[in-house]
Design a protein around this motif. Structure first.
Motif, PDB file in Angstrom:
ATOM      1  N   LEU A 171       0.834  -1.199   0.000  1.00 14.90           N
ATOM      2  CA  LEU A 171       0.000   0.000   0.000  1.00 14.90           C
ATOM      3  C   LEU A 171       0.867   1.247   0.000  1.00 14.90           C
ATOM      4  O   LEU A 171       1.906   1.295   0.670  1.00 14.90           O
ATOM      5  N   SER A 172       0.416   2.246  -0.719  1.00 14.19           N
ATOM      6  CA  SER A 172       1.146   3.512  -0.769  1.00 14.19           C
ATOM      7  C   SER A 172       0.763   4.380   0.431  1.00 14.19           C
ATOM      8  O   SER A 172      -0.266   4.174   1.072  1.00 14.19           O
ATOM      9  N   SER A 173       1.624   5.358   0.711  1.00 11.12           N
ATOM     10  CA  SER A 173       1.335   6.272   1.815  1.00 11.12           C
ATOM     11  C   SER A 173       0.059   7.053   1.550  1.00 11.12           C
ATOM     12  O   SER A 173      -0.695   7.380   2.481  1.00 11.12           O
ATOM     13  N   GLN A 174      -0.222   7.332   0.276  1.00  9.72           N
ATOM     14  CA  GLN A 174      -1.449   8.042  -0.072  1.00  9.72           C
ATOM     15  C   GLN A 174      -2.674   7.195   0.261  1.00  9.72           C
ATOM     16  O   GLN A 174      -3.674   7.697   0.767  1.00  9.72           O
ATOM     17  N   GLN A 175      -2.579   5.873  -0.002  1.00 10.69           N
ATOM     18  CA  GLN A 175      -3.685   4.982   0.351  1.00 10.69           C
ATOM     19  C   GLN A 175      -3.866   4.908   1.859  1.00 10.69           C
ATOM     20  O   GLN A 175      -4.987   4.899   2.365  1.00 10.69           O
ATOM     21  N   LEU A 176      -2.756   4.864   2.591  1.00 14.03           N
ATOM     22  CA  LEU A 176      -2.835   4.696   4.041  1.00 14.03           C
ATOM     23  C   LEU A 176      -3.503   5.873   4.718  1.00 14.03           C
ATOM     24  O   LEU A 176      -4.037   5.742   5.816  1.00 14.03           O
ATOM     25  N   GLU A 177      -3.476   7.029   4.075  1.00 14.91           N
ATOM     26  CA  GLU A 177      -4.167   8.186   4.640  1.00 14.91           C
ATOM     27  C   GLU A 177      -5.669   7.974   4.689  1.00 14.91           C
ATOM     28  O   GLU A 177      -6.377   8.661   5.411  1.00 14.91           O
TER      29      GLU A 177
END
Length: 335
Positions: free
Chosen positions: A10-16
């Motif tokens: 998962l990308s950091s953008q998704q984790l937000e």
């Protein structure tokens, strides 16, 4: 440690987008993001719900109309703990069990595979007596996320039954209907807003004529549970007052000096109205399973003869989370 084949990072953008609740909710949020990413990579666009609080670990997912239980385990684990509460009643049982292995620290999600309800119950064997959760060996879970997506696209939802664990484990006790004759309502039913309806009032509202043999006129006790629709989700208690669509579930115990039959009737709050389409009542009494759903319906009815088997009842609106009634029990014939 090498990542399993097909693992998703998962990308950091998704984790937000993950929820800010407890650790279990965060892991489930990651698993949901992983499922969405897997579908996007395969260019598969399927409706995924529920819209309300999908990160709640106790809720089933709805994927293209299929009820899916999501079980979370660690990335290096060889077992997964499966909560059994949804499997106690056919009305709330999942059609599919999806296992997600999540590494929360490194934001990695892997889907070992999926089981149908029948495959999960077969894997449990005689362990239906287990309380709380079942420790499932991941060796029996295969196919990855691809099997899940194939099943929910190729099959119709009605093709996969909602199978429950054995309905009445030895020693299980239900709400005793005979208590209603003396005006006592179990706290679990009272928590749903249930109230005893004076039998004479029930006869009057039924519009029956003298000599009629309707269940209301032969009733020993009538219990009414007010229900409503908030959007397309069933609600009860204080929430019903804010609903436009309202109806009542009547539990009608009839017989001679003791309950010998039980009739469930779902009726509109206003006489003459139609019930909303898509309401479903599912009940299990021993090996007997009954189900009825509304479509231009004035009411819905299910009836049960006196038996030592307990009665489990669930109500549902569409594919939303079921409302589970407390287990009901006829009087002991020797009592």
């Amino acid at each position: 440690m090498p990542l399993p084949e097909g693992a998703l990072i998962l990308s950091s953008q998704q984790l937000e987008q993950t929820c800010s609740g407890g650790w279990q909710r965060q892991l489930r949020g990651m698993a949901l993001l992983g499922l969405q990413q897997a579908m996007a990579e395969r260019q598969v666009d399927l409706p995924l719900g529920p819209e309300l609080d999908p990160e709640d670990p106790s809720r089933l997912l709805s994927l293209n109309g299929f009820a899916v239980q999501l079980a979370i385990t660690g990335l290096s684990s060889d077992h997964v703990s499966v909560e059994l509460a949804p499997w106690r009643l056919a009305g709330s049982a999942p059609q599919l069990l999806l296992v997600a292995a999540v590494d929360g620290e490194n934001s990695v999600v892997h889907f070992p595979g999926v089981l149908t309800g029948a495959e999960f119950l077969q894997a449990m064997g005689s362990s239906w007596e287990t309380d709380g959760a079942f420790d499932l060996d991941l060796a029996v879970v295969q196919g990855g996320v691809d099997r899940l997506l194939v099943l929910v696209q190729v099959m119709e939802p009605q093709a996969l039954p909602r199978l429950a664990l054995r309905a009445s484990p030895p020693g299980q006790v239900g709400v005793k209907m005979i208590d209603w004759l003396s005006g006592r309502i179990d706290s679990a039913l009272a928590g749903l807003g249930a109230e005893l309806v004076p039998v004479t009032a029930g006869v009057f509202r039924s519009g029956g004529l003298a000599g009629s043999t309707t269940a209301e006129e032969r009733a020993l006790a009538i219990l009414a549970i007010p229900l409503g629709l908030a959007g397309d989700q069933l609600v009860y208690g204080d929430q019903v007052a804010r609903c436009i669509e309202r109806f009542r579930l009547l539990l009608i115990a009839s017989g001679g000096t003791r309950p010998e039959a039980l009739l469930l009737r779902l009726v509109p709050d206003l006489a003459g109205d139609l019930l909303p389409d898509g309401l479903e009542i599912t009940a299990q009494q021993g090996s007997l399973r009954q189900s009825v759903s509304s479509a231009d319906s004035l009411d819905l009815q299910l009836s049960f003869p006196a038996s030592t088997d307990l009665i489990d009842v669930a109500l549902r609106s569409g594919q939303n989370e079921a409302l589970i009634l407390p287990t009901l029990q006829f009087p002991d014939s020797a009592a």
